[in-house]
Write a protein that holds these residues in place. Sequence first.
Motif, PDB file in Angstrom:
ATOM      1  N   TRP A  65       0.294   1.825  10.215  1.00  0.00           N
ATOM      2  CA  TRP A  65       0.157   0.604   9.416  1.00  0.00           C
ATOM      3  C   TRP A  65      -0.663  -0.448  10.159  1.00  0.00           C
ATOM      4  O   TRP A  65      -1.509  -1.120   9.570  1.00  0.00           O
TER       5      TRP A  65
ATOM      6  N   ALA B 218       5.695  -7.729   4.035  1.00  0.00           N
ATOM      7  CA  ALA B 218       4.731  -6.820   4.650  1.00  0.00           C
ATOM      8  C   ALA B 218       3.678  -6.387   3.630  1.00  0.00           C
ATOM      9  O   ALA B 218       2.479  -6.332   3.930  1.00  0.00           O
ATOM     10  N   ALA B 219       4.114  -6.106   2.397  1.00  0.00           N
ATOM     11  CA  ALA B 219       3.157  -5.781   1.333  1.00  0.00           C
ATOM     12  C   ALA B 219       2.255  -6.979   1.059  1.00  0.00           C
ATOM     13  O   ALA B 219       1.057  -6.830   0.777  1.00  0.00           O
TER      14      ALA B 219
ATOM     15  N   GLY C 103       2.311   4.929   7.959  1.00  0.00           N
ATOM     16  CA  GLY C 103       3.487   4.131   8.289  1.00  0.00           C
ATOM     17  C   GLY C 103       3.458   3.759   9.751  1.00  0.00           C
ATOM     18  O   GLY C 103       2.466   3.244  10.252  1.00  0.00           O
TER      19      GLY C 103
ATOM     20  N   VAL D 163       6.211   0.455   0.811  1.00  0.00           N
ATOM     21  CA  VAL D 163       6.388  -0.342   2.022  1.00  0.00           C
ATOM     22  C   VAL D 163       7.857  -0.385   2.446  1.00  0.00           C
ATOM     23  O   VAL D 163       8.161  -0.356   3.645  1.00  0.00           O
TER      24      VAL D 163
ATOM     25  N   ALA E 221      10.077  -6.172   3.569  1.00  0.00           N
ATOM     26  CA  ALA E 221       9.117  -5.225   3.013  1.00  0.00           C
ATOM     27  C   ALA E 221       8.156  -5.912   2.040  1.00  0.00           C
ATOM     28  O   ALA E 221       6.948  -5.647   2.057  1.00  0.00           O
TER      29      ALA E 221
ATOM     30  N   ARG F 120       8.503   2.414   4.557  1.00  0.00           N
ATOM     31  CA  ARG F 120       7.867   2.336   5.861  1.00  0.00           C
ATOM     32  C   ARG F 120       8.498   1.278   6.777  1.00  0.00           C
ATOM     33  O   ARG F 120       8.502   1.451   7.987  1.00  0.00           O
ATOM     34  N   THR F 121       8.998   0.204   6.231  1.00  0.00           N
ATOM     35  CA  THR F 121       9.590  -0.836   7.073  1.00  0.00           C
ATOM     36  C   THR F 121      11.080  -0.643   7.286  1.00  0.00           C
ATOM     37  O   THR F 121      11.607  -0.897   8.368  1.00  0.00           O
TER      38      THR F 121
END
Length: 464
Positions: free
Chosen positions: A201, A271-272, A341, A240, A268, A243-244
């Motif tokens: 990421w 983060a997106a 990720g 996301v 998340a 992934r988070t």
Amino acid sequence: MTASPLSRRRGSAAVVATAALALVLSACSDGGSGDGGGGGGGDDTASAAGEIDCTPYEEFGDLDGTSVSVYTSIVEPESDQQINSYKPFEDCTGVTIDYEGSREFEAQLLVRIQAGNTSDIAFLPQPGLLNTIVTEYPEAIVEAPAQTAANVDEYFDPAWKGYGSVDDTFYAAPLGANVKSFVWYSPSVFEGAGYEIPETWDDLLALSDQIVDDGAMPWCAGVESGDATGWPGTDFIEDVVLRTAGPDVYDQWVTHEIPFNDPQIVEAWDAAGEILKNPDYVNAGLGGVDSIATTPWTDAGLGILDGTCYLHRAANFYATQWPEGTTVAPDGDVYAFYLPGDGETRPVLGGGEFVAAFSDRPEVQAFQTYLSSPEWANAKAKVTDTGGWVSANKGLDPENLVTEFDQLNAEILQDPDSVFRFDGSDLMPGSVGAGTFWTAIVEWLTGADTETVVDQVEASWPTS
């Protein structure tokens, strides 16, 4: 560059160690020739689909002269490929498959169930619909036979069996699959600029910053989809979250074991937002951040072809949205790479169909077993000569898939390190997943802050 949440937090992942199986198709033994019925295509179709070992279907008895009705949302031309993939089973067993594809499937299936006028088999597009049928019409649906369950146990990631179960009872085996964890790009533009496919990421954000430094805007996106506006954004958020926060938290989120506005989910969304709400990153060639809400999802990535956009996150089925004549290949006009990720885990967001039965006649159970087998997956791959189809069945030989992109999808699904999770909005209650979650995406993209929209969705969650 500041470390992203993915570099600060490592999500846990259950590693599935089942290896991909090579399939050797043997000649069909005597099992009744049948007339093929809905299979169509004659000898050419049988040759294309391949022959199968008929032994697994002999235990269901003499099925010659029987028929199985199938009702789905898969219509022409894809329905022809479905029908042709049934030919080996029909030849083995003498069963005729009567196929009906309808664009009104989702509206009419429950109506037919209520009227007691169901087909033998239906292909359900999401686990939520299966749950509705089992909960509201338990007398209509039947459990999957043991032979089908054995195939799913052997050839699929365990998560798939869970999606086809309700209250630990297994009803519906997976059929086809799609992979949503992709970023589309132009191979020639990347090569010319010296850009490399990101592995993490942080690499993805660093690539985005490099494109900005080079004087361009990297990302293009769109979530407009008529009455379903917002769903491409929910896919982005779900990817996301995986992934988070990791798959365990994802599972708790979609089942409401933790609230929709849990701090891990807020993280998340933010983060997106490092991509979707960054005015330096979006919306390349289309406008500002708020233009994402009004850009049709079908058109959002097309700027990759003329160089106005460099990166577009969309599922594998976005391959069908490129203009006629576009080459989808590693050295073609466009291609896609796995949405990275943390570099240690390989979460995969996707979807697919499930085979539900409304009769337990032997011929129906035999057909369910065929559809859950590697034999069917490979037959379907062989007759899908236009590409655009894949299965999560680990017995599918990727070499039987027509395109390199389909093979990439199969490799991701079969990778022992991949951890698959179904589209979260399809698993949530309909009023949330196809309602307030979609609305929240639009409000978020047009100015609302993360905590406001996730609080709104949490408040809308049904209490019973």
